[in-house]
Design a protein around this motif. Sequence first.
Motif, PDB file in Angstrom:
ATOM      1  N   TRP A  24       0.830  -1.199   0.000  1.00  0.00           N
ATOM      2  CA  TRP A  24       0.000   0.000   0.000  1.00  0.00           C
ATOM      3  C   TRP A  24       0.869   1.255   0.000  1.00  0.00           C
ATOM      4  CZ3 TRP A  24      -0.715   4.106   3.370  1.00  0.00           C
ATOM      5  CH2 TRP A  24      -1.830   4.898   3.111  1.00  0.00           C
ATOM      6  N   ILE A  25       1.938   1.241   0.811  1.00  0.00           N
ATOM      7  CA  ILE A  25       2.830   2.410   0.866  1.00  0.00           C
ATOM      8  C   ILE A  25       3.503   2.629  -0.480  1.00  0.00           C
ATOM      9  CG2 ILE A  25       4.978   3.266   1.882  1.00  0.00           C
ATOM     10  CD1 ILE A  25       4.060   1.960   4.508  1.00  0.00           C
ATOM     11  N   ILE A  26       3.986   1.562  -1.099  1.00  0.00           N
ATOM     12  CA  ILE A  26       4.673   1.681  -2.389  1.00  0.00           C
ATOM     13  C   ILE A  26       3.696   2.176  -3.460  1.00  0.00           C
ATOM     14  CG2 ILE A  26       5.809   0.388  -4.236  1.00  0.00           C
ATOM     15  CD1 ILE A  26       7.564   0.987  -1.792  1.00  0.00           C
TER      16      ILE A  26
ATOM     17  N   LYS B  56       0.970   3.958  -3.058  1.00  0.00           N
ATOM     18  CA  LYS B  56       0.556   5.341  -2.804  1.00  0.00           C
ATOM     19  C   LYS B  56       1.672   6.344  -3.086  1.00  0.00           C
ATOM     20  CE  LYS B  56      -3.654   5.005  -1.535  1.00  0.00           C
ATOM     21  NZ  LYS B  56      -4.740   5.561  -2.312  1.00  0.00           N
ATOM     22  N   THR B  57       2.917   5.957  -2.880  1.00  0.00           N
ATOM     23  CA  THR B  57       3.992   6.923  -3.057  1.00  0.00           C
ATOM     24  C   THR B  57       4.551   6.931  -4.469  1.00  0.00           C
ATOM     25  OG1 THR B  57       5.606   5.318  -2.238  1.00  0.00           O
ATOM     26  CG2 THR B  57       4.678   6.873  -0.640  1.00  0.00           C
ATOM     27  N   TRP B  58       4.540   5.809  -5.167  1.00  0.00           N
ATOM     28  CA  TRP B  58       5.163   5.748  -6.479  1.00  0.00           C
ATOM     29  C   TRP B  58       4.190   5.860  -7.645  1.00  0.00           C
ATOM     30  CZ3 TRP B  58       9.439   1.449  -6.082  1.00  0.00           C
ATOM     31  CH2 TRP B  58      10.455   1.918  -5.265  1.00  0.00           C
TER      32      TRP B  58
END
Length: 57
Positions: free
Chosen positions: A50-52, A54-56
């Motif tokens: 989820w973090i990857i 949302k950020t990339w």
Amino acid sequence: MSMLAGLALTVLALLSLWWQLKKKNEDRNVIILFFSFATGLVGLWMIFDWIILKTWL
């Protein structure tokens, strides 16, 4: 959605791992230990994913 599911899986895995590790060594269930460890890894992977995403993206 996957962040929330990953967080829930991680918390569930940590609680079951903590519950198993409180027991004496003879009373621990290896299957529950394995599945709680695997569930924790899946939960952490869902949070990481989820973090990857949302950020990339």
